[in-house]
Design a protein around this motif. Structure first.
Motif, short mmCIF file in Angstrom:
data_model
loop_
_atom_site.label_atom_id
_atom_site.label_comp_id
_atom_site.label_asym_id
_atom_site.label_seq_id
_atom_site.Cartn_x
_atom_site.Cartn_y
_atom_site.Cartn_z
N SER A 45 0.71 -1.19 -0.39
CA SER A 45 0.06 0.05 -0.33
C SER A 45 1.53 1.52 -0.16
N GLY A 46 0.24 2.16 -1.08
CA GLY A 46 1.11 3.88 -1.34
C GLY A 46 0.11 4.37 -0.10
N ALA A 47 0.69 5.83 -0.17
CA ALA A 47 0.49 6.73 0.90
C ALA A 47 0.23 7.82 -0.52
N GLN A 48 -1.53 8.73 0.40
CA GLN A 48 -2.15 9.28 0.28
C GLN A 48 -1.64 11.08 0.54
N VAL A 49 -1.23 12.21 -0.92
CA VAL A 49 -1.07 13.43 -0.19
C VAL A 49 -1.59 14.22 -0.70
N ALA A 107 5.72 5.51 -2.22
CA ALA A 107 4.67 5.57 -3.61
C ALA A 107 3.43 6.01 -3.34
N ARG A 108 3.48 7.45 -4.05
CA ARG A 108 2.76 8.36 -3.34
C ARG A 108 1.42 8.26 -5.16
N VAL A 109 0.01 8.82 -4.36
CA VAL A 109 -0.67 9.90 -5.05
C VAL A 109 -1.22 10.70 -5.05
N HIS A 149 -5.01 -2.15 14.29
CA HIS A 149 -5.22 -1.44 13.61
C HIS A 149 -4.23 -0.55 12.53
N ALA A 150 -2.41 -0.37 13.04
CA ALA A 150 -1.37 0.04 13.12
C ALA A 150 -0.98 -0.80 11.46
N ALA A 151 -1.32 -2.28 11.72
CA ALA A 151 -1.38 -3.32 10.85
C ALA A 151 -2.36 -3.18 9.68
N CYS A 152 -3.15 -2.77 9.75
CA CYS A 152 -4.18 -3.30 8.37
C CYS A 152 -3.88 -1.89 8.67
N ALA A 153 -3.79 -0.78 8.35
CA ALA A 153 -3.70 0.28 7.92
C ALA A 153 -3.16 0.42 6.51
N ILE A 154 -4.10 -0.16 5.32
CA ILE A 154 -4.26 -0.35 4.07
C ILE A 154 -4.93 0.00 3.36
N ASP A 155 -5.20 0.90 2.21
CA ASP A 155 -6.31 1.60 1.62
C ASP A 155 -5.88 1.67 -0.25
N ASP A 156 -7.26 0.61 -1.16
CA ASP A 156 -7.37 0.63 -2.50
C ASP A 156 -7.21 2.46 -2.86
#
Length: 323
Positions: free
Chosen positions: A116-120, A211-213, A161-168
């Motif tokens: 999973s990447g990051a949203q900015v 890895a950002r969008v 909570h921290a381990a499952c912090a992914i985002d589609d």
């Protein structure tokens, strides 16, 4: 060595304002994609025409009544041909040409199911200067894994909570894992639920903040309140956590905005008011969830029903529009 094949799946509804930026960003990557599948659930703003204008995209249309975040993505998996499947959304676009390359580099072990990447937030007139992306450290790959299902179940609420912090909005999956562990049929939270199922099946999950969008919604009081409540209830149900929030001091908000010399004074005032509005909504939402949790499952269920049982639909605005 044959390079891996990647299919991109994008569920959309009325994303004409930014969809071209999304598609152009995908097509400009250092790692070429095999295909882009856009699943439209009843757009009325010309979204389908934009998709058809790109030769590398395939439009899949479904009735709006059939959309849910789990089944719709499972449809994309069935239709896709790639070894890896990248999920994103129609109003997110790549920060640079190495976005997919960085996601792919996160598969450093065979047990990793998803990276999973990051949203900015982009520096634009239609986004809040208070949330503009300003990197402060070098991004590093992190991996979460549990030795056994029992080890996951024994973890603390905050660890889960921290381990499952992914985002589609920004996540690259192994196709083979998605075929073994499909998304659950849910109206929201399909990515977090997948993470739980993956951990309990012996897989690991990686995050690559490099890895950002770009992705941001101009929410108002009502949408922020609803999101705070629905997400708070979901996280409490899955992990046992309770939301927290401390409002930022109004003077501090003003001081941060005054440092943005590129932003006109009238816009600074609008963004100051916007931030105060959202802070109040989050404070109310947190209080509602914590009060209902203290009162028990029936109170949480009633609160969930009161807010419709789904997150808010993001406000749709034209690209470049001011608040």
């Amino acid at each position: 060595m044959t390079p891996p094949t990647i299919s991109v799946v994008i569920p959309v509804r009325n994303e004409a304002a930014k969809l071209a930026m999304c598609l152009e960003g995908i097509l400009s990557q250092t790692v070429p994609v095999l295909e882009i599948l856009v699943i439209d659930s009843g757009s009325t703003d010309g979204t389908q025409d934009i998709v058809r204008s790109y030769t590398r995209t395939r439009l899949i249309e479904i009735p709006g009544s059939e959309f849910n975040h789990g089944d719709t993505r499972n449809l994309g998996v069935r239709e896709a041909k790639g070894e890896f499947i990248l999920f994103t959304v129609g109003d997110a676009w790549a920060v640079d040409e190495r976005w997919i390359e960085r996601l792919l580099s996160g598969f450093v072990a065979d047990d990793i199911a998803v990276v999973s990447g990051a949203q900015v937030v982009a520096h634009r007139a239609d986004t809040s200067p208070l949330e503009w992306f300003r990197p402060v450290s070098t991004p590093k790959l992190s991996i979460a894994r549990f030795d056994t299902p029992a080890a996951y179940d024994a973890a603390t609420p905050n660890q889960k909570h921290a381990a499952c912090a992914i985002d589609d909005v920004n996540a690259l999956y192994r196709r083979g894992v998605l075929e073994k562990i499909p998304f659950r049929r849910v109206v929201y939270g399909e990515d977090v639920l997948f993470a739980i199922d993956a951990f309990r099946s012996g897989y690991a999950i990686a995050r690559h903040p490099g890895a950002r969008v770009y992705h941001w919604h101009l929410d108002n009081y009502d949408t922020t309140l609803k999101r705070t409540v629905t997400v708070g209830i979901l996280r409490h149900a899955l992990f046992g956590t309770l939301p927290e929030h401390t409002e930022e001091k109004p003077l501090r908000i003003g001081a941060r905005l005054l440092r943005e010399r590129s932003v006109p004074m009238a816009a600074k005032l609008r963004w100051w008011r916007h931030r105060r509005e959202l802070d109040r909504a989050i404070t109310e939402g947190v209080a509602l969830v914590r009060r209902a949790a203290a009162d028990g499952p029936d109170a949480l269920a009633a609160l969930h029903d009161r807010f419709g049982g789904t997150p808010p639909v993001p406000l749709k605005r034209q690209a470049g529009a001011a608040p």
